[in-house]
Design an enzyme around this catalytic site. Structure first.
Site, PDB file in Angstrom:
ATOM      1  N   HIS A 150     -12.059  -9.653   3.439  1.00  0.00           N
ATOM      2  CA  HIS A 150     -11.445  -9.708   2.111  1.00  0.00           C
ATOM      3  C   HIS A 150     -11.973 -10.875   1.295  1.00  0.00           C
ATOM      4  CE1 HIS A 150      -8.711  -6.520   1.081  1.00  0.00           C
ATOM      5  NE2 HIS A 150      -8.476  -6.367   2.375  1.00  0.00           N
ATOM      6  N   HIS A 171       0.821  -1.211   0.000  1.00  0.00           N
ATOM      7  CA  HIS A 171       0.000   0.000   0.000  1.00  0.00           C
ATOM      8  C   HIS A 171       0.859   1.266   0.000  1.00  0.00           C
ATOM      9  CE1 HIS A 171      -4.080  -1.643   0.263  1.00  0.00           C
ATOM     10  NE2 HIS A 171      -3.550  -2.622   0.961  1.00  0.00           N
ATOM     11  N   HIS A 176     -14.739  -1.418   0.527  1.00  0.00           N
ATOM     12  CA  HIS A 176     -13.674  -2.163   1.198  1.00  0.00           C
ATOM     13  C   HIS A 176     -13.147  -1.402   2.411  1.00  0.00           C
ATOM     14  CE1 HIS A 176      -9.166  -2.119   1.465  1.00  0.00           C
ATOM     15  NE2 HIS A 176      -9.384  -3.349   1.865  1.00  0.00           N
ATOM     16  N   GLU A 191     -11.793  -0.315  -3.479  1.00  0.00           N
ATOM     17  CA  GLU A 191     -10.789  -0.082  -2.426  1.00  0.00           C
ATOM     18  C   GLU A 191     -11.206   0.987  -1.417  1.00  0.00           C
ATOM     19  OE1 GLU A 191      -6.069   0.519  -1.664  1.00  0.00           O
ATOM     20  OE2 GLU A 191      -6.800   0.856  -3.670  1.00  0.00           O
ATOM     21  N   HIS A 221      -4.671  -9.309  -3.172  1.00  0.00           N
ATOM     22  CA  HIS A 221      -5.528  -9.753  -2.071  1.00  0.00           C
ATOM     23  C   HIS A 221      -6.179 -11.103  -2.372  1.00  0.00           C
ATOM     24  CE1 HIS A 221      -5.120  -5.451  -0.994  1.00  0.00           C
ATOM     25  NE2 HIS A 221      -5.255  -5.895   0.234  1.00  0.00           N
TER      26      HIS A 221
END
Length: 686
Positions: free
Chosen positions: A406, A214, A366, A351, A239
């Site tokens: 996730h 990230h 998310h 995201e 992911h």
């Protein structure tokens, strides 16, 4: 002697809670600040401080006075509080701070602005923004930033070791200091089934990987920093592979697949008691008891306000758009979800990143799944408790709920993939290319074929850089993690085309059966296939023998780059380390297996390079290009035109019931049975 060039910035990335004027590099380096750069606490005694701490320094770094930078926007985040990139306000502030650092005309100006900011801002915010800026500025991008473990070790290890480390460092001379052991399995007893996966969830390398990915792919900030090739698709694939690996490890531990967080009205059955502290204020991350009820989040002071209904609505809108084959832009325009870009668009929406085509409509699906769990213990800030570990990138993977949320996000992507046609034969075959044999073997004499070994390894790491106001010199701690014996893939490939051919060799491993030893169907197995390697091959006419060592994996980075020390990485000649912290830790390349040996399918495929190439050559041995499967290439296109996860990212024809059915018609594919045997032995790294 003054430190010159851009390397002076590294002095700002040490012991983040110590004042900037405090000596760095074990007392050898001092940053000379203008008087007005000192904070109000130290300005009245500035001259005395400079004399006290500067006399014995070998290196002095003078900081130019460029005036007082306007950082009031970033001071909104409490210096001694939490900083979360799942918090939209925090993300915006971080993006603006990154822009401030990027917009400085030269390194001298950046050094000045960063020096002024360092003692006034939240330390994690500062380190994150400066690290992103360093990685993206042309005049600093070759600097080797310290590992997050070095800066904030309490995000990764049991805090009970820190008093022992400080005592050892304060009392014992450096050459006689002993290594302090970090205990394993300190968060729960074996009465808790999920603790069987603690070695994976709480692995230091795993959590460093998540943080650094990230860092390389920030969700907000200047467009030039965020807008990277296939960024949203890479969010999906990295992911997705995490969930695949986690489920495979669950099978090894005789546990069922992780269940998606698809009903926010039901209590969350797994609890988690992290037993780690937040560096900035030494407060413990709050625990979450079993069967926690998720509730609307109304954290006014944190600007985190949303309801369960909001999350459900965003999820429904994303699902409806997937089923319709298009998403809605900000002006209501229909944007088709094509085979080429659909996954990328959805990744940026879910995201979410600043590249989302319509953040107002699709929300922060998310990000707020993370928040609804992270704040579940104190949803309205009644008890003044901060977020749980799921609220920060570097700690989120410790919690079992990370994998549930996730898994739910992953299922959204699978929903989209299910709308795409199965790959036709001409996208799977490679005419004239046949894999005649596929095997794997340990790198030791007389090792049997197709048997892989895993075991525990004890590794030392120097935590001195992150021990604020701690001892000078090295202070070592040891921790235990899974490791595998080195091995080599061997393929025999026949090229009958009569001319040299190029191809991409893709190697995956997947479980044959679930935790009850029930054989998996192809539909189940394909989303559990774990990528081990991907590399380009040149095939001459006739038989070609391909030998590929495990440490060459395109997925992983080696121990030296996961746990390297700032002192080592800042030495001349280590430029190879740039862009290098991003990648899956090599010690977890292979699933744990079982003592009796768990059977897996090893899959290899040679795909046609003409369908793979993005017309961009690169050397996987240069500039840390070796972990490109998860991290891409710096300032270049993702080096594979195929969809990430190909050929397992889509459903196959209904006639395909098993992995053997999928492989059999394609001579450029091969399957081999392998066993992974785990030995419950601890071996020290030499």
């Amino acid at each position: 002697m003054a430190t010159s060039g851009n390397r002076k910035l590294l002095a700002l990335l040490q012991r983040p809670l110590e004042p900037t004027f405090y000596p760095k590099d074990d007392g050898k380096t001092v940053i000379d600040l203008p008087e007005n750069y000192l904070t109000e606490r130290y300005r009245p005694i500035g001259e005395a401080l400079q004399n006290r701490f500067g006399n014995d320094a070998d290196n002095r770094i003078p900081v130019r006075n460029v005036g007082t930078p306007n950082i009031a926007f970033a001071e909104v985040i409490d210096r001694r509080g939490g900083f979360s990139l799942f918090n939209a306000k925090h993300r915006k502030i971080a993006g603006d701070l990154i822009a401030l650092f990027l917009n400085q005309p030269d390194v001298e100006s950046l050094m000045s602005v960063a020096s002024y900011s360092r003692d006034r801002l939240n330390p994690v915010l500062f380190q994150y923004a400066l690290a992103v800026a360093i990685q993206h500025r042309p005049d600093t991008k070759d600097l080797n930033i310290p590992s997050f473990l070095e800066l904030f070790p309490d995000s990764f290890v049991d805090p009970s070791v820190f008093p022992k480390l400080r005592e050892e460092g304060a009392v014992v001379q450096q050459e006689n200091r002993m290594t302090i052991d970090i205990p394993s399995n300190f968060t729960a007893s074996d009465r808790e089934d999920e603790q069987r996966l603690a070695f994976f969830r709480e692995d230091i390398g795993v959590n460093l990987h998540h943080w650094h990915w990230h860092l390389v792919y920030p969700g907000d900030g200047p467009d030039a920093v965020v807008r990277k090739d296939r960024r949203g698709e890479l969010f999906y694939y990295m992911h997705q592979q995490l969930i695949a690996r986690y489920n495979v490890e669950r099978f090894c531990a005789k546990l069922s697949r992780v269940q998606p967080l698809n009903n926010l009205r039901q209590p969350l059955p797994e609890g988690y008691f992290p037993k780690i502290i937040r560096s900035s204020n030494s407060r413990a991350f709050p625990p979450r008891p079993q069967n926690q009820v998720l509730r609307d989040i109304n954290r006014v002071d944190d600007d985190v306000i949303f309801s369960i209904s909001d999350l459900e609505r965003w999820g429904s809108r994303i699902a409806e758009s997937i089923d319709s084959g298009f998403v809605l832009g900000q002006n209501g325009q229909r944007i088709q979800l094509t085979e080429a870009n659909g996954t990328d668009i959805l990744g940026n929406i879910m995201e979410p990143s600043s590249l989302s085509v319509n953040r107002q409509y699709y929300g922060s699906y998310h990000g707020d799944l993370h928040n609804v769990v992270a704040y579940s213990h104190d949803p309205d800030n009644r008890f003044l408790e901060g977020y749980g570990v799921v609220g920060e990138f570097q700690t989120a993977m410790r919690d079992p709920s990370f994998y549930r949320l996730h898994c739910e996000v992953d299922n959204m992507f699978h929903r989209h993939k299910a709308t795409l046609p199965a790959y036709p034969a001409n996208q799977l075959n490679y005419n004239g290319i046949q894999i005649q044999s596929l095997a794997v073997q340990l790198n030791r004499p007389n090792a049997p074929q197709n048997v892989l070994l895993t075991y525990w390894q004890r590794t030392q790491v120097d935590l001195a850089t992150g021990l604020d106001f701690g001892p000078q010199g090295n202070v070592f701690a040891s921790f235990t993690h899974l490791q595998h014996a080195p091995f080599t893939f061997r393929l025999s490939v026949n090229n009958t085309s009569g001319a040299a051919r190029r191809g991409t060799c893709r190697i995956f491993i997947g479980p044959k059966a679930d935790e009850r030893n029930t054989p998996l169907t192809y539909k189940e197995q394909r989303i559990l296939m774990v990528e081990l390697d991907k590399f380009t091959v040149t095939l001459n006419p006739g038989t070609n023998n391909i030998v590929r060592r495990s440490e060459q994996s395109s997925v992983t980075i080696p121990y030296e780059r996961t746990f390297r020390s700032a002192a080592v990485s800042s030495q001349p000649g280590t430029e190879v380390y740039r862009f290098c912290n991003c990648g899956w830790p090599h010690h977890l390349l292979i699933p744990k297996g079982t003592p009796e040996g768990l059977r897996f399918d090893l899959f290899a495929m040679i795909s046609d390079y003409s369908g793979d190439t993005v017309n961009q050559e690169f050397d996987e041995n240069v500039n840390c290009n070796d972990s490109h499967s998860f991290c891409g290439l710096r300032d270049q296109l993702y080096p594979d035109r195929r969809p990430m996860g190909y050929p397992f990212d889509r459903n196959a024809a209904t006639s395909i019931r098993t992995l053997q059915d999928f492989t059999r018609p394609n001579s450029n594919m091969a399957l081999t049975d392998v066993q992974v045997k785990f030995t419950n032995t601890v071996i020290a790294r030499t």
